[in-house]
Scaffold this active site. Structure first.
Site, PDB file in Angstrom:
ATOM      1  N   GLU A   1      -1.711  -3.680 -24.129  1.00  0.00           N
ATOM      2  CA  GLU A   1      -0.737  -2.720 -24.683  1.00  0.00           C
ATOM      3  C   GLU A   1       0.267  -2.210 -23.917  1.00  0.00           C
ATOM      4  O   GLU A   1       1.453  -2.152 -23.890  1.00  0.00           O
ATOM      5  CB  GLU A   1      -1.083  -1.986 -25.713  1.00  0.00           C
ATOM      6  CG  GLU A   1      -2.092  -2.404 -26.971  1.00  0.00           C
ATOM      7  CD  GLU A   1      -0.768  -3.257 -27.898  1.00  0.00           C
ATOM      8  OE1 GLU A   1       0.025  -3.459 -27.777  1.00  0.00           O
ATOM      9  OE2 GLU A   1      -1.564  -3.670 -29.120  1.00  0.00           O
TER      10      GLU A   1
ATOM     11  N   GLU B   1      13.149  -3.681  -3.727  1.00  0.00           N
ATOM     12  CA  GLU B   1      13.203  -3.720  -5.090  1.00  0.00           C
ATOM     13  C   GLU B   1      11.873  -4.468  -5.828  1.00  0.00           C
ATOM     14  O   GLU B   1      11.357  -4.104  -6.725  1.00  0.00           O
ATOM     15  CB  GLU B   1      14.325  -4.660  -5.495  1.00  0.00           C
ATOM     16  CG  GLU B   1      14.598  -4.907  -7.241  1.00  0.00           C
ATOM     17  CD  GLU B   1      14.715  -3.636  -7.658  1.00  0.00           C
ATOM     18  OE1 GLU B   1      14.360  -3.343  -8.957  1.00  0.00           O
ATOM     19  OE2 GLU B   1      15.612  -2.706  -7.198  1.00  0.00           O
TER      20      GLU B   1
ATOM     21  N   ASN C   1       2.535  -4.550  -0.534  1.00  0.00           N
ATOM     22  CA  ASN C   1       1.508  -5.386   0.221  1.00  0.00           C
ATOM     23  C   ASN C   1       2.008  -5.923   1.356  1.00  0.00           C
ATOM     24  O   ASN C   1       1.320  -6.524   2.265  1.00  0.00           O
ATOM     25  CB  ASN C   1       1.139  -6.545  -0.703  1.00  0.00           C
ATOM     26  CG  ASN C   1       1.947  -7.835  -0.653  1.00  0.00           C
ATOM     27  OD1 ASN C   1       3.318  -7.476  -0.605  1.00  0.00           O
ATOM     28  ND2 ASN C   1       1.504  -9.095  -0.769  1.00  0.00           N
TER      29      ASN C   1
ATOM     30  N   THR D   1      -3.893  -4.551   1.619  1.00  0.00           N
ATOM     31  CA  THR D   1      -4.488  -5.063   0.435  1.00  0.00           C
ATOM     32  C   THR D   1      -5.340  -3.862  -0.364  1.00  0.00           C
ATOM     33  O   THR D   1      -5.144  -2.813   0.196  1.00  0.00           O
ATOM     34  CB  THR D   1      -5.832  -6.229   0.857  1.00  0.00           C
ATOM     35  OG1 THR D   1      -6.273  -6.694  -0.161  1.00  0.00           O
ATOM     36  CG2 THR D   1      -6.666  -5.739   1.894  1.00  0.00           C
TER      37      THR D   1
ATOM     38  N   SER E   1     -11.534 -11.867   5.878  1.00  0.00           N
ATOM     39  CA  SER E   1     -10.029 -12.235   5.177  1.00  0.00           C
ATOM     40  C   SER E   1      -9.554 -13.338   5.626  1.00  0.00           C
ATOM     41  O   SER E   1      -9.724 -13.761   6.921  1.00  0.00           O
ATOM     42  CB  SER E   1      -9.211 -10.903   5.436  1.00  0.00           C
ATOM     43  OG  SER E   1      -7.881 -11.280   5.367  1.00  0.00           O
TER      44      SER E   1
ATOM     45  N   GLY F   1      -5.984 -11.594 -18.168  1.00  0.00           N
ATOM     46  CA  GLY F   1      -5.797 -10.787 -17.147  1.00  0.00           C
ATOM     47  C   GLY F   1      -4.566 -10.183 -16.836  1.00  0.00           C
ATOM     48  O   GLY F   1      -3.634 -10.839 -16.658  1.00  0.00           O
TER      49      GLY F   1
ATOM     50  N   GLY G   1      -3.330  -5.156 -12.086  1.00  0.00           N
ATOM     51  CA  GLY G   1      -2.957  -5.832 -10.807  1.00  0.00           C
ATOM     52  C   GLY G   1      -2.069  -6.840 -10.887  1.00  0.00           C
ATOM     53  O   GLY G   1      -0.964  -7.132 -11.246  1.00  0.00           O
TER      54      GLY G   1
ATOM     55  N   LYS H   1      -2.599  -0.411  -2.009  1.00  0.00           N
ATOM     56  CA  LYS H   1      -1.057  -1.006  -2.295  1.00  0.00           C
ATOM     57  C   LYS H   1      -0.402   0.162  -2.712  1.00  0.00           C
ATOM     58  O   LYS H   1       0.820  -0.099  -2.839  1.00  0.00           O
ATOM     59  CB  LYS H   1      -1.226  -2.053  -3.001  1.00  0.00           C
ATOM     60  CG  LYS H   1      -1.900  -3.525  -2.510  1.00  0.00           C
ATOM     61  CD  LYS H   1      -1.946  -4.668  -3.372  1.00  0.00           C
ATOM     62  CE  LYS H   1      -2.443  -5.913  -2.732  1.00  0.00           C
ATOM     63  NZ  LYS H   1      -2.212  -7.111  -3.626  1.00  0.00           N
TER      64      LYS H   1
END
Length: 278
Positions: free
Chosen positions: A153, A76, A85, A60, A14, A121, A124, A64
């Site tokens: 959709e 919010e 996260n 991560t 990471s 995409g 997520g 999440k």
């Protein structure tokens, strides 16, 4: 000593320790540690005390959503995306945030998010980008491969629920028409080691004015290289990675950073990523 950490599974390699340690150093906070903690999904429900033993945490995949049940309160942003996260612990109270959206908006601040936007995409991070595009008045087209239509959709229904009257179209990537002010790649296409893959064909790249690629490894994806060869603006995912961390420091202790502070860190991340691939 104040403890901070990133939790996930598998945690792997990471960039988070590099980024956060530099941000702590800029803030003059030499009493902070930042570590990686691998927590298996089945162990998350029993991890409340571990989380409370830290001043702040990043989260991560795949945690999440599962950490939400451990939170005392949700910001919010976390409510909007049903995703946490970033966690702040104050007086034993855990508050969950989503700083991915802030990271995206700050790194893409120079791009026409309020224009005609093509998004590849919508799961997520892509779902977040789709919602933010709609909230900023963008006319969104979600470019899909056929098997992703149900997901698209669902995303469109969620967007219209949040933003009645938003402009949201769905089209197969192979059948895209017209020009776009901005193209966003929220898929893993082009990510290391499959770096010679590109999410959209050259003909569509030529009809897009600017680009944002959430992939940060490599720092210059094939999509961005093709765009830049045509003289178009392209921004990669390293900036988003750093800016979401900057927002976390603001949440944790009120950290403030200038663009001049952040730019070298983005450069350091890009260099570190390039070194990983050698």
């Amino acid at each position: 000593m104040k403890k901070f950490a990133l939790i996930g599974h598998p945690i792997g390699h990471s960039m988070s320790p590099l980024i956060h340690r530099k941000l702590f150093a800029l803030s003059g906070m030499d009493d902070c540690t930042y570590e990686l903690i691998d927590i298996a999904p089945d162990d998350i429900p029993a991890s409340g005390e571990l989380i409370r033993s830290h001043t702040g945490m990043n989260v991560t995949i795949p945690h999440k959503q599962s950490v939400i049940a451990l939170m005392d309160e949700l910001d919010e942003t976390a409510k909007r995306y049903n995703s946490v996260n970033c966690i702040s612990c104050r007086d034993g109270k855990l508050t969950g945030y989503n700083t991915d959206c802030t990271g995206f908006l700050l790194s893409a601040a120079s791009l026409p998010l309020d224009g005609k936007v093509l998004l590849a995409g919508c799961g997520g991070v892509g779902r977040m980008m789709a919602i933010e595009t709609a909230l900023h008045g963008g006319r969104l087209t979600i470019g899909i491969i056929p098997q992703d239509r149900p997901l698209a959709e669902k995303a469109r229904a969620e967007i219209l629920d949040m933003c009645p009257g938003a402009s949201v179209d769905i089209a197969q990537i192979s059948e895209l028409d017209g020009d776009f002010d901005l193209m966003i790649n929220a898929t893993p296409v082009g990510m290391y080691p499959k770096t010679e893959a590109c999410v959209i064909p050259d003909e569509v790249i030529g009809r897009c004015g600017s680009f944002f690629d959430a992939v940060y490894n490599p720092t210059d994806t094939l999509l961005l290289r093709k765009a830049k060869e045509l003289g178009k603006t392209g921004i990669g995912g390293a900036a988003m990675l750093v800016y979401q961390a900057v927002k976390a420091h603001e949440i944790w202790y009120g950290g403030k950073f200038s663009a001049q502070d952040i730019a070298p860190i983005i450069g350091d991340v890009e260099k570190a990523v390039a070194g990983m691939n050698k």
